[in-house]
Design a protein around this motif. Structure first.
Motif, mmCIF file in Angstrom:
data_model
loop_
_atom_site.group_PDB
_atom_site.id
_atom_site.type_symbol
_atom_site.label_atom_id
_atom_site.label_comp_id
_atom_site.label_asym_id
_atom_site.label_seq_id
_atom_site.Cartn_x
_atom_site.Cartn_y
_atom_site.Cartn_z
ATOM 1 N N ASP A 1 -11.465 7.564 7.241
ATOM 2 C CA ASP A 1 -10.476 6.498 7.044
ATOM 3 C C ASP A 1 -9.210 6.965 6.339
ATOM 4 O OD1 ASP A 1 -12.047 4.678 8.366
ATOM 5 O OD2 ASP A 1 -12.927 3.857 6.538
ATOM 6 N N ASP A 2 -9.184 8.214 5.828
ATOM 7 C CA ASP A 2 -7.909 8.761 5.378
ATOM 8 C C ASP A 2 -7.055 9.071 6.604
ATOM 9 O OD1 ASP A 2 -8.561 8.600 2.716
ATOM 10 O OD2 ASP A 2 -9.265 10.676 2.555
ATOM 11 N N LEU A 3 -5.786 9.409 6.380
ATOM 12 C CA LEU A 3 -4.880 9.731 7.478
ATOM 13 C C LEU A 3 -4.567 11.222 7.464
ATOM 14 C CD1 LEU A 3 -2.359 6.755 7.234
ATOM 15 C CD2 LEU A 3 -4.284 7.012 8.806
ATOM 16 N N ALA A 4 -4.542 11.803 8.664
ATOM 17 C CA ALA A 4 -4.243 13.228 8.802
ATOM 18 C C ALA A 4 -2.909 13.386 9.510
ATOM 19 C CB ALA A 4 -5.338 13.925 9.601
ATOM 20 N N THR B 1 0.826 -1.206 0.000
ATOM 21 C CA THR B 1 0.000 0.000 0.000
ATOM 22 C C THR B 1 0.865 1.262 0.000
ATOM 23 O OG1 THR B 1 -1.841 -1.081 1.129
ATOM 24 C CG2 THR B 1 -1.703 1.311 1.324
ATOM 25 N N ALA B 2 0.476 2.237 -0.789
ATOM 26 C CA ALA B 2 1.172 3.520 -0.839
ATOM 27 C C ALA B 2 0.288 4.602 -0.234
ATOM 28 C CB ALA B 2 1.517 3.872 -2.285
ATOM 29 N N LEU B 3 0.911 5.606 0.368
ATOM 30 C CA LEU B 3 0.186 6.761 0.890
ATOM 31 C C LEU B 3 0.301 7.891 -0.120
ATOM 32 C CD1 LEU B 3 1.196 6.811 4.673
ATOM 33 C CD2 LEU B 3 -0.959 6.051 3.670
ATOM 34 N N ALA C 1 -3.422 15.645 4.424
ATOM 35 C CA ALA C 1 -4.083 14.343 4.466
ATOM 36 C C ALA C 1 -3.451 13.410 3.441
ATOM 37 C CB ALA C 1 -5.577 14.491 4.202
ATOM 38 N N LYS C 2 -3.480 12.134 3.784
ATOM 39 C CA LYS C 2 -2.987 11.122 2.857
ATOM 40 C C LYS C 2 -3.970 9.958 2.827
ATOM 41 C CE LYS C 2 1.909 12.270 3.052
ATOM 42 N NZ LYS C 2 3.290 11.772 3.197
ATOM 43 N N ARG C 3 -3.982 9.300 1.703
ATOM 44 C CA ARG C 3 -4.928 8.200 1.503
ATOM 45 C C ARG C 3 -4.159 6.930 1.173
ATOM 46 N NH1 ARG C 3 -9.544 10.189 -2.017
ATOM 47 N NH2 ARG C 3 -10.022 11.128 0.004
ATOM 48 N N ARG C 4 -4.572 5.859 1.797
ATOM 49 C CA ARG C 4 -3.976 4.561 1.474
ATOM 50 C C ARG C 4 -4.508 4.087 0.129
ATOM 51 N NH1 ARG C 4 -5.528 3.535 6.951
ATOM 52 N NH2 ARG C 4 -3.753 3.371 8.393
ATOM 53 N N VAL C 5 -3.595 3.717 -0.753
ATOM 54 C CA VAL C 5 -3.980 3.217 -2.065
ATOM 55 C C VAL C 5 -3.390 1.825 -2.233
ATOM 56 C CG1 VAL C 5 -3.879 3.567 -4.559
ATOM 57 C CG2 VAL C 5 -4.079 5.543 -3.022
#
Length: 476
Positions: free
Chosen positions: A193-196, A180-182, A275-279
């Protein structure tokens, strides 16, 4: 002189590699006489006498060796009179001979009588003098004496080992999640569920900063910072703009690490950065190349095979656990007090570490351990019973663990911890854990022998029990 060293012992029980003792009568040989006295559960006292002839012979041998090697002014090598040697070195030679004879005769008698020694002996009442017999007593603890249980031919039902398409799908997804990439998300577009990435600071009631973290990743949608409940945080982070700051009044938990604010009010400031999202990547050609596999079909086939192997081992372990429980259930035995106390301490220590990781206060942990003393002792007795029964079965089955098997196990441990095998081996050796490792592997083999000698009914071999007449009447 050749020193008789004690055998390698398993620190879990203190047991060496000798088999069990004969309960005892006196025994006499030409040079050594032994009286065995029972002193309680798994405790014996060996009263040993070594003949005066053996003592004098050992002394003469040591003096001759000394005369052949020492050089003294006024004497040629090998020609120093014994009277001179005795006057100059007598006390030292006698002390060495005493130590050597005690150790050698004790371990010779232990081996001859097939005594299962636990831990080190305590030598007492040693009397030694040239021309007289050597007498001493050895207080020892021994392995429990119990009737070996029957284990061959036990019946047990096997459970079917199956792997479904859904199982493989989950494993594939889990594998992809490892890569998984951020990826950055535009501020204001982040979602639950995103990351801050945030700057977090806690202030005490006087406004003094008690701790500060410049970058903490918080899961958007959750009202928590570590183990502190922060009402409204999750909602605020959903729509936060870059560098937006929020303050929250909180109640600090009783188990919070900082004593000054523990259990009282505080203020938490959260400054949102980005913010970052797991992909999770797709299983495409690029990912297959990264995984080093030719096609999705081969990947799925390999995963299915590994799952089947893992579940087969799990099923075998389940069977072994049930069989061991059934075997041990009817066995009664006493334990050496020191071994039982050591096991209780190990269990208590494990509970302490677990509760500390949960953030419990030391006072609460101490009180809990004290209140559960009886349960801890019961657990220790059950564990020791299993250990001694498995050791007896390993002995009866002539189970061995080779040096190559030890090396392979250490290599596997090293691979798991990403270390060099030699480094792990030296660590185990210096800590005295090689014997523990060997003992654990012996018990694994004993469990496997129990399963192999059991009658394991495959799922298709099971016969459904017909209801009794009374049960049939009730149903009708």
């Amino acid at each position: 002189m050749t020193e008789k060293t004690p055998p390698e012992t398993d620190t879990e029980t203190g047991e060496d590699t000798h088999p069990a003792p004969e309960a005892g009568a006196d025994a006499v040989s030409d040079q050594v006489s032994v009286q065995i006295v029972e002193e309680g559960p798994c405790r014996q006292r060996l009263k040993i006498e070594v003949s005066a002839d053996s003592v004098d012979e050992e002394l003469d041998t040591n003096y001759r060796q000394l005369r052949n090697t020492i050089q003294m002014p006024g004497f040629r090598k090998g020609k120093v009179p014994l009277s001179v040697l005795k006057g100059r070195f007598g006390k030292k030679i006698e002390a060495e001979v005493q130590e050597e004879l005690v150790a050698r005769t004790f371990f010779d008698e232990v081996e001859k009588r097939e005594i299962r020694l636990l831990g080190a002996p305590s030598f007492e009442s040693v009397v030694f003098a040239p021309g007289d017999p050597l007498t001493y007593e050895a207080a020892i603890e021994i392995s429990p004496n119990f009737e070996a249980p029957e284990y061959a031919g036990l019946e047990i039902d096997a459970l079917a080992v199956t792997v479904t398409t859904d199982d493989v799908d989950r494993e594939v997804h889990s594998l992809l999640e490892q890569h998984t990439a951020l990826e950055p998300v535009t501020a204001g577009e982040q979602a639950v569920d995103d990351l801050a990435a945030c700057h977090v600071e806690m202030l005490d009631p006087e406004g003094k900063s008690v701790f500060e973290r410049p970058e903490v990743y918080l899961k958007i949608g959750l009202d928590r910072v570590d183990n502190i409940e922060v009402a409204g945080l999750g909602e605020k982070l959903v729509g936060a703009a870059a560098d937006e700051e929020f303050s929250f009044e909180v109640e600090v938990p009783e188990d919070f690490p900082l004593e000054g604010v523990r259990g009282g009010p505080a203020t938490i400031r959260v400054k949102f950065h980005e913010a970052k999202r797991r992909v999770v990547p797709e299983l495409d050609a690029e990912m297959l190349q990264l995984l080093g596999i030719e096609s999705e079909e081969k990947l799925r086939a390999e995963i299915e095979k590994n799952l089947e192997t893992r579940r087969r081992f799990q099923e075998e372990d389940r069977q072994e656990e049930i069989l061991v429980e059934r075997i041990v259930e009817g066995v009664e035995m006493d334990f050496p007090p020191s071994v039982l106390e050591r096991r209780k301490e190990d269990i208590s220590m494990g509970r302490r570490f677990r509760l500390l990781r949960e953030g419990r206060a030391q006072e609460e942990i101490d009180a809990g351990i004290a209140e559960n003393g009886e349960a801890i002792e019961a657990e220790a007795r059950e564990e020791l019973k299993r250990i001694f029964v498995l050791d007896r079965i390993a002995e009866s089955e002539n189970v061995l663990v080779t040096e190559d098997e030890i090396a392979r196990r250490i290599s596997a441990i090293a691979m798991t911890s990403r270390r060099e095998p030699q480094e792990v081996f030296e660590e185990y050796r210096e800590a005295g854990l090689i014997a523990d490792l060997r003992a654990g592997m012996l018990r694994e083999k004993a469990r496997a022998q129990i399963r192999k000698k059991a009658k394991v009914r495959k799922p298709e071999e099971k016969v459904e029990e017909k209801p009794s007449a009374s049960e049939a009447d009730q149903k009708s």
